[in-house]
Design a protein around this motif. Sequence first.
Motif, PDB file in Angstrom:
ATOM      1  N   ARG A   1      31.430   2.609  15.012  1.00 47.84           N
ATOM      2  CA  ARG A   1      30.017   2.832  14.682  1.00 47.84           C
ATOM      3  C   ARG A   1      29.592   1.974  13.491  1.00 47.84           C
ATOM      4  NH1 ARG A   1      27.701   8.697  12.621  1.00 47.84           N
ATOM      5  NH2 ARG A   1      25.750   7.908  11.705  1.00 47.84           N
ATOM      6  N   LEU A   2      30.436   1.933  12.465  1.00 52.43           N
ATOM      7  CA  LEU A   2      30.095   1.142  11.274  1.00 52.43           C
ATOM      8  C   LEU A   2      30.042  -0.351  11.595  1.00 52.43           C
ATOM      9  CD1 LEU A   2      32.192   3.020   8.556  1.00 52.43           C
ATOM     10  CD2 LEU A   2      29.704   3.080   8.866  1.00 52.43           C
ATOM     11  N   GLN A   3      30.959  -0.807  12.405  1.00 48.57           N
ATOM     12  CA  GLN A   3      30.922  -2.222  12.775  1.00 48.57           C
ATOM     13  C   GLN A   3      29.704  -2.553  13.622  1.00 48.57           C
ATOM     14  OE1 GLN A   3      35.168  -2.741  14.177  1.00 48.57           O
ATOM     15  NE2 GLN A   3      35.077  -4.459  12.731  1.00 48.57           N
ATOM     16  N   ALA A   4      29.274  -1.613  14.442  1.00 52.67           N
ATOM     17  CA  ALA A   4      28.050  -1.832  15.218  1.00 52.67           C
ATOM     18  C   ALA A   4      26.834  -1.926  14.302  1.00 52.67           C
ATOM     19  CB  ALA A   4      27.860  -0.708  16.233  1.00 52.67           C
ATOM     20  N   MET A   5      26.895  -1.237  13.165  1.00 51.58           N
ATOM     21  CA  MET A   5      25.822  -1.298  12.172  1.00 51.58           C
ATOM     22  C   MET A   5      25.909  -2.561  11.317  1.00 51.58           C
ATOM     23  SD  MET A   5      26.082   2.705  10.972  1.00 51.58           S
ATOM     24  CE  MET A   5      24.782   2.637   9.747  1.00 51.58           C
ATOM     25  N   LYS A   6      27.027  -3.286  11.449  1.00 55.24           N
ATOM     26  CA  LYS A   6      27.287  -4.506  10.683  1.00 55.24           C
ATOM     27  C   LYS A   6      27.299  -4.242   9.175  1.00 55.24           C
ATOM     28  CE  LYS A   6      25.528  -7.515  14.323  1.00 55.24           C
ATOM     29  NZ  LYS A   6      24.575  -8.560  14.727  1.00 55.24           N
ATOM     30  N   VAL A   7      28.035  -3.213   8.791  1.00 58.32           N
ATOM     31  CA  VAL A   7      28.169  -2.907   7.369  1.00 58.32           C
ATOM     32  C   VAL A   7      29.001  -3.987   6.695  1.00 58.32           C
ATOM     33  CG1 VAL A   7      27.949  -0.422   7.780  1.00 58.32           C
ATOM     34  CG2 VAL A   7      30.235  -1.467   7.673  1.00 58.32           C
ATOM     35  N   ASP A   8      28.890  -4.053   5.376  1.00 56.24           N
ATOM     36  CA  ASP A   8      29.579  -5.098   4.613  1.00 56.24           C
ATOM     37  C   ASP A   8      30.950  -4.653   4.115  1.00 56.24           C
ATOM     38  OD1 ASP A   8      27.360  -7.115   4.529  1.00 56.24           O
ATOM     39  OD2 ASP A   8      26.331  -5.401   3.639  1.00 56.24           O
ATOM     40  N   PHE A   9      31.182  -3.346   4.085  1.00 54.61           N
ATOM     41  CA  PHE A   9      32.482  -2.795   3.698  1.00 54.61           C
ATOM     42  C   PHE A   9      32.473  -1.324   4.092  1.00 54.61           C
ATOM     43  CE2 PHE A   9      29.653  -1.851   0.256  1.00 54.61           C
ATOM     44  CZ  PHE A   9      30.107  -0.692  -0.340  1.00 54.61           C
ATOM     45  N   VAL A  10      33.594  -0.646   3.919  1.00 53.31           N
ATOM     46  CA  VAL A  10      33.712   0.765   4.289  1.00 53.31           C
ATOM     47  C   VAL A  10      33.986   1.592   3.041  1.00 53.31           C
ATOM     48  CG1 VAL A  10      35.043   2.467   5.616  1.00 53.31           C
ATOM     49  CG2 VAL A  10      34.568   0.203   6.593  1.00 53.31           C
ATOM     50  N   LYS A  11      33.196   2.648   2.866  1.00 51.18           N
ATOM     51  CA  LYS A  11      33.399   3.561   1.734  1.00 51.18           C
ATOM     52  C   LYS A  11      34.057   4.837   2.257  1.00 51.18           C
ATOM     53  CE  LYS A  11      32.563   5.346  -2.482  1.00 51.18           C
ATOM     54  NZ  LYS A  11      31.208   5.688  -2.921  1.00 51.18           N
ATOM     55  N   ILE A  12      35.101   5.288   1.549  1.00 45.59           N
ATOM     56  CA  ILE A  12      35.842   6.488   1.925  1.00 45.59           C
ATOM     57  C   ILE A  12      35.924   7.394   0.701  1.00 45.59           C
ATOM     58  CG2 ILE A  12      37.930   7.380   3.017  1.00 45.59           C
ATOM     59  CD1 ILE A  12      38.628   4.463   3.764  1.00 45.59           C
ATOM     60  N   THR A  13      35.598   8.685   0.867  1.00 46.59           N
ATOM     61  CA  THR A  13      35.696   9.605  -0.262  1.00 46.59           C
ATOM     62  C   THR A  13      36.588  10.785   0.083  1.00 46.59           C
ATOM     63  OG1 THR A  13      33.602  10.632   0.370  1.00 46.59           O
ATOM     64  CG2 THR A  13      33.515   8.913  -1.312  1.00 46.59           C
ATOM     65  N   ASP A  14      36.868  11.603  -0.947  1.00 46.49           N
ATOM     66  CA  ASP A  14      37.994  12.529  -0.883  1.00 46.49           C
ATOM     67  C   ASP A  14      37.619  13.997  -0.966  1.00 46.49           C
ATOM     68  OD1 ASP A  14      37.088  12.296  -3.507  1.00 46.49           O
ATOM     69  OD2 ASP A  14      39.038  12.820  -4.332  1.00 46.49           O
ATOM     70  N   ASN A  15      36.355  14.341  -0.747  1.00 49.08           N
ATOM     71  CA  ASN A  15      35.946  15.723  -0.963  1.00 49.08           C
ATOM     72  C   ASN A  15      36.710  16.695  -0.056  1.00 49.08           C
ATOM     73  OD1 ASN A  15      33.120  17.729  -0.157  1.00 49.08           O
ATOM     74  ND2 ASN A  15      34.361  17.913  -1.989  1.00 49.08           N
ATOM     75  N   THR A  16      36.726  16.424   1.245  1.00 51.98           N
ATOM     76  CA  THR A  16      37.461  17.284   2.179  1.00 51.98           C
ATOM     77  C   THR A  16      38.383  16.495   3.108  1.00 51.98           C
ATOM     78  OG1 THR A  16      35.658  17.215   3.811  1.00 51.98           O
ATOM     79  CG2 THR A  16      35.598  19.003   2.194  1.00 51.98           C
TER      80      THR A  16
END
Length: 474
Positions: free
Chosen positions: A176-191
């Motif tokens: 999905r993110l690649q289809a949006m052509k994002v520039d990088f991937v953000k990952i967080t640690d809440n859950t």
Amino acid sequence: MKITRIALCAAVFLMPYQATARERADVLIRHAAVVDVEHARIIPDQAIAIEGDTIRAVGPDRSLARKFAAPRTIDAAGKFVMPGLWDMHVHFGGEELIGENKALLPLYVAFGVTTVRDCAEDISASVLEWRSGVAEGRLLGPTIYTSGPKLEGYKPIWKGTIEVGTPAEVDAALDRLQAMKVDFVKITDNTLKPEIFLYAVKAAKSRGLKTSAHTPYALTIEQAATAGLNSVEHLDYLIKAGSPQEASIGADFAAKKLNYGEASDKFVETFDPNYAVEEYRRLAALGVYVTPTLNMSRILAYLDREDHSGDAALAYVGPGLRKTYQWRVERAAKATSAQVEARHREYELSLKVLPMLRDAGIPILAGTDAGYLNSFNYPGEGLHEELERYVEAGLTPQQALVTATITGPAFLGHSDRYGGLADGKAADILVLDANPLNDVKATRAIRGVMLHGQWLDRAALDKLLADAKATAAR
């Protein structure tokens, strides 16, 4: 007499030829003192020829002024010229606040910020449209790099995330993110489960995607870096990495023997400078960058003693966004005296850690965390405050400037286009009244901004500020 007439005719004939022999440029900046950030030097009396949104040439004024002709000339005598600033950690957000977020774009420009990295939000469709609008010249604002929605576990506190709990869900999210052509991937640690975090980092790396993260306390920073994590957001995670007990404290957190605050305090209490130096060298060898967001840490640490209600910059932020600041203020007000002291200790340790990261060779990305939710950390102005915090912590002005002009392009793989003033580089340029290599506060003394080849003088920048204030008031 006949020879004189022939010579005169030849001179008249050659005049238009000589004029057309000069190369054409759209803008010529003349008599500038060029700030060579990389090599910490000032190159006097330079000219910069600009065509469209690209620098054609930089060189001694005397020779370049002969070589190029331009319909517009900017006299930069007595001024200092440097690349535009990059803020590598900003946030947009709030479905009901899209208009207020969009109004921040010219505000960044008014403060000399020509590029921002949006580190996840819940209004991705709007941010992606703004990214295109700026790139195509339909919208005035900084160049935008965005992660789109971040990856998180199930039912996190953050809105607008992609919730993942299995490898298959991670793979679908990355599709999905690649289809949006994002520039990088953000990952967080809440859950997010630690094992899914590591899978996400590895899967993104296998697709050639850069990753940026808050790392789970149950993992060491070195584990995340070994998996391929590219950027650690916020310096407190590097304090965590500097504790010899990082793994055991993380295990206690995972077993719910400690909460976030207690684990964070333990990392500070057990921080060992000698151990940290070696660990930071290992992280540097793994290619990890860090975005300290030091000014945000300072603001939160001292909410007990600093009243921001009179901040002049509040006038540039819309009422809806200002309202989102309140949650941190209310949370800080509920802290015990021991918790307040712990906040102070953590920030004071951060000041010591920053030069350790520099010395270890970890590239530092200047980023503010400004925008949605993050109290009193103002878009545009916040980056200048961030650079000032770096100098207070022990970096030289030049080293601070590197974090806001060179390491951002390097992280995103765009050093060929950004990071200096040279032939082929982007025409994103600041004209300053003072030398920022002597005093980093000189980045505030902006005489003009060249953005994507468009010149905005001081009057135009003041109008952007006035418009931002008027828009926020409405």
